[in-house]
Scaffold this motif. Structure first.
Motif, PDB file in Angstrom:
ATOM      1  N   GLY A 101     -63.380   5.976  16.947  1.00  9.97           N
ATOM      2  CA  GLY A 101     -64.412   5.217  16.235  1.00  9.97           C
ATOM      3  C   GLY A 101     -65.527   6.049  15.663  1.00  9.97           C
ATOM      4  O   GLY A 101     -66.510   5.505  15.154  1.00  9.97           O
ATOM      5  N   ALA A 102     -65.407   7.386  15.726  1.00  9.23           N
ATOM      6  CA  ALA A 102     -66.490   8.265  15.252  1.00  9.23           C
ATOM      7  C   ALA A 102     -66.044   9.192  14.135  1.00  9.23           C
ATOM      8  O   ALA A 102     -66.757  10.141  13.791  1.00  9.23           O
ATOM      9  N   SER A 103     -64.897   8.945  13.563  1.00 12.88           N
ATOM     10  CA  SER A 103     -64.352   9.884  12.579  1.00 12.88           C
ATOM     11  C   SER A 103     -64.862   9.664  11.164  1.00 12.88           C
ATOM     12  O   SER A 103     -64.576  10.451  10.272  1.00 12.88           O
ATOM     13  N   SER A 104     -65.624   8.576  10.940  1.00 14.59           N
ATOM     14  CA  SER A 104     -66.169   8.346   9.600  1.00 14.59           C
ATOM     15  C   SER A 104     -67.637   7.966   9.702  1.00 14.59           C
ATOM     16  O   SER A 104     -68.050   7.280  10.643  1.00 14.59           O
ATOM     17  N   LEU A 157     -63.134   8.437  25.051  1.00 17.77           N
ATOM     18  CA  LEU A 157     -64.407   7.785  24.746  1.00 17.77           C
ATOM     19  C   LEU A 157     -64.231   6.912  23.512  1.00 17.77           C
ATOM     20  O   LEU A 157     -63.530   7.281  22.576  1.00 17.77           O
ATOM     21  N   GLU A 158     -64.907   5.768  23.517  1.00 19.45           N
ATOM     22  CA  GLU A 158     -64.897   4.891  22.350  1.00 19.45           C
ATOM     23  C   GLU A 158     -66.326   4.738  21.844  1.00 19.45           C
ATOM     24  O   GLU A 158     -67.235   4.422  22.622  1.00 19.45           O
ATOM     25  N   TYR A 159     -66.511   4.951  20.527  1.00 20.59           N
ATOM     26  CA  TYR A 159     -67.835   4.859  19.917  1.00 20.59           C
ATOM     27  C   TYR A 159     -67.875   3.653  18.983  1.00 20.59           C
ATOM     28  O   TYR A 159     -66.950   3.433  18.196  1.00 20.59           O
ATOM     29  N   SER A 160     -68.990   2.893  19.066  1.00 21.82           N
ATOM     30  CA  SER A 160     -69.164   1.761  18.156  1.00 21.82           C
ATOM     31  C   SER A 160     -70.656   1.493  17.985  1.00 21.82           C
ATOM     32  O   SER A 160     -71.335   1.072  18.932  1.00 21.82           O
ATOM     33  N   ASP A 161     -71.178   1.809  16.775  1.00 21.38           N
ATOM     34  CA  ASP A 161     -72.561   1.507  16.413  1.00 21.38           C
ATOM     35  C   ASP A 161     -73.554   2.018  17.465  1.00 21.38           C
ATOM     36  O   ASP A 161     -74.454   1.302  17.899  1.00 21.38           O
TER      37      ASP A 161
END
Length: 551
Positions: free
Chosen positions: A395-398, A439-443
């Motif tokens: 979730g952090a690639s863009s 790890l998961e990234y979101s906002d």
């Protein structure tokens, strides 16, 4: 006050620069001459490392130091003003106004609010000290200290160059100062030995910078350079509009804003007036100060694709002096109005901080800072991965996020572990390489989903190589153009030996990693093939390929 508030946290390049400073020893941070054409700034790195050693990740203390340095810079601008303005003709007021414009006009103050702008802040400090001590060295009332002040001026010029390349043409400004004096008193220019050494140092550094050149940079790269005169003129105009633009809330120039027109027209009027003063009154001061604005920003003018407000910090010194000379002219005609003009102008300069562009700039900046600060808190709640872990981040690639630079240098910094291997992914791998962390990234939110801390004790392997990619234009080279590399392997003992492109290298064994020096001949190749061998057991790791690029 927003600069030193808790809202102004680590963001953007801060994570990479502080990680680089933290994981590099003091002795490996400095070289006397530049080894590459861009971003070879050891004074900045030494300063960042010192702050990191003192304050850790307490970014509020960093910003307090930066504000203090800015206040010192403002004071030095005032002191220089006292020397270049005519004190008998209310030069004191001109010095105050110059310092005020430099100190509080908001469009040029990005360097004060951003930890990654250490280079600009320090380069400005040392440039101002160079100018101040050069003026002192030429003061007949201080003749006994002339040599001492000249040496200090030369030293501070060198320190400014090793902070950032923006001060490269500072000797030209000193020459213009001497030329102005020569015009006024009708004598030959005083090209003294101190000025000569400044000029020589400028030539030497120019040679090092250009011979280390930026090669094969793509046309769309922000740092792509074009020295065509039309590009230089266009970018000069763009920086002029950027300085006066009260609607631009971004970091860079993006349009010729109508809000800049009054300021640009005023600048054109001052330029015409300065030419008149030189030709009719033999007064070159205003024209020289205007030319110095261009000289002070000329190093970044060839950058075709980016005109950044960060680069306005040092030129704003001479914008302040230009207005100061204009006020001095006013004092000659309306002497009784000079104080009133000052009382009106300084609050007006401060009011610019509340223009739409500046308000939105602060809101946007602090919004990013707050999102990164939230992510920092999330990461610090996560249990530290084992050394050498592959950290897969979904979730952090863009788009910009806390993992954007490096990528993942924020993890290395926050977990204080250079061996971590962050990997930005669209989806988690079905068979991840252990040890690993998902790890998961979101906002801004970071979640720990899964991990495996198993380290195979039987497998002898390279965990990481630093640097993992060799960019000749940004990597730190030694004086002989060789390169220090560090290797972290699953086994560390005194029997290990690093091989580079099939050759055994002299290897230094540390507690947590081993290192060697790659000679410049090997760096001419398109890549390095590296593996580690245990001389006693006769076993070796798999090979690791490190690419070498020139852009």
């Amino acid at each position: 006050m927003w600069v030193i508030s808790e809202k102004n946290s680590l963001t953007y390049d801060d994570f990479t620069l502080l990680a680089e400073a933290r994981f590099t020893s003091y002795e490996n941070l400095f070289s006397f001459f530049p080894q590459m054409s861009y971003n070879d700034r050891p004074i900045r790195m030494l300063f960042n490392k010192l702050l990191n050693d003192l304050f850790g990740l307490n970014y509020t203390l960093y910003h307090l130091v930066f504000v203090f340095i800015h206040l010192i810079n403002v004071y030095i601008v005032y002191r220089i003003g006292l020397k270049i303005f005519n004190v008998s003709r209310n030069g004191l007021y001109s010095a105050i106004l110059s310092a005020a414009i430099f100190g509080i006009y908001p469009t040029s103050l990005m360097a004060v609010s951003w930890i990654s702008a250490t280079a600009d802040l320090l380069c400005c400090l040392f440039s101002l000290l160079c100018i101040l001590f050069y003026l002192k060295s030429q003061d007949k009332n201080l003749n006994h200290y002339s040599v001492f002040y000249s040496i200090l001026a030369l030293l501070f010029y060198y320190l400014s160059l090793r902070s950032k390349e923006m001060s490269l043409l500072l000797p030209i400004i000193l020459i213009l100062y001497e030329l102005g004096k020569a015009v006024v008193i009708k004598r030959k220019i005083n090209f003294n030995w101190c000025l000569g050494l400044h000029f020589l140092l400028m030539i030497v550094f120019s040679w090092f910078l250009f011979t280390g050149g930026l090669k094969e940079i793509p046309l769309d790269n922000p740092y792509y350079q074009d020295f065509h005169i039309s590009v230089l003129i266009r970018n000069t105009i763009r920086y002029l509009f950027l300085y006066f633009d009260l609607t631009n809330s971004g970091f860079t120039f993006y349009s010729y804003s109508v809000s800049s027109i009054i300021g640009v027209l005023l600048f054109i009027y001052l330029f015409i007036l300065s030419c008149y003063l030189l030709l009719k009154k033999r007064n070159p001061a205003l024209l020289i100060s205007l030319i110095c604005i261009g000289i002070s920003i000329s190093v970044v003018l060839p950058m075709v694709n980016m005109q950044h407000r960060l680069y306005l910090y040092i030129p704003s010194i001479f914008i302040g002096f230009s207005v100061g000379f204009s006020l001095e002219l006013l004092s000659g005609k309306k002497r009784n109005l000079i104080w009133e003009a000052l009382v009106i102008l300084i609050p007006l300069i401060y009011i610019v901080s509340f223009s739409p562009g500046m308000v939105n700039y602060r809101l946007s900046w602090l919004g990013n800072c707050q999102k990164d600060a939230f992510s920092i808190k999330q990461i610090l709640k996560i249990d530290k991965p084992v050394r050498g872990s592959n950290v897969y981040i979904k979730g952090a690639s863009s788009g910009y996020n806390i993992f954007f630079y490096g990528p993942g240098n924020s993890l290395r910094l926050l977990f204080d572990d250079p061996s971590l291997k962050p990997i930005l992914v669209e989806d988690f791998p079905e068979v991840p390489e252990s040890p690993y962390l998902f790890l998961e990234y979101s906002d801004g939110e970071v979640k720990d989903l899964q991990r495996n801390n198993t380290i195979s004790k039987e497998k002898f392997e390279i965990i990481s190589v630093y640097p993992s990619l060799i960019n000749k234009n940004t990597v730190k080279l030694n004086a002989d153009n060789s390169l220090n590399i560090g290797v972290t392997s699953s086994i560390i003992n005194e029997n290990l030996e690093i091989y580079v492109n099939g050759q055994a290298m002299k290897t230094t064994i540390g507690k947590e990693f081993i290192s060697t020096v790659v000679p410049k001949e090997e760096l001419e190749k398109p890549f390095l093939i590296i593996y580690v061998k245990d001389k006693l057991k006769g076993i070796k790791t798999d090979e690791v390929k490190i690419m070498i690029i020139s852009y």
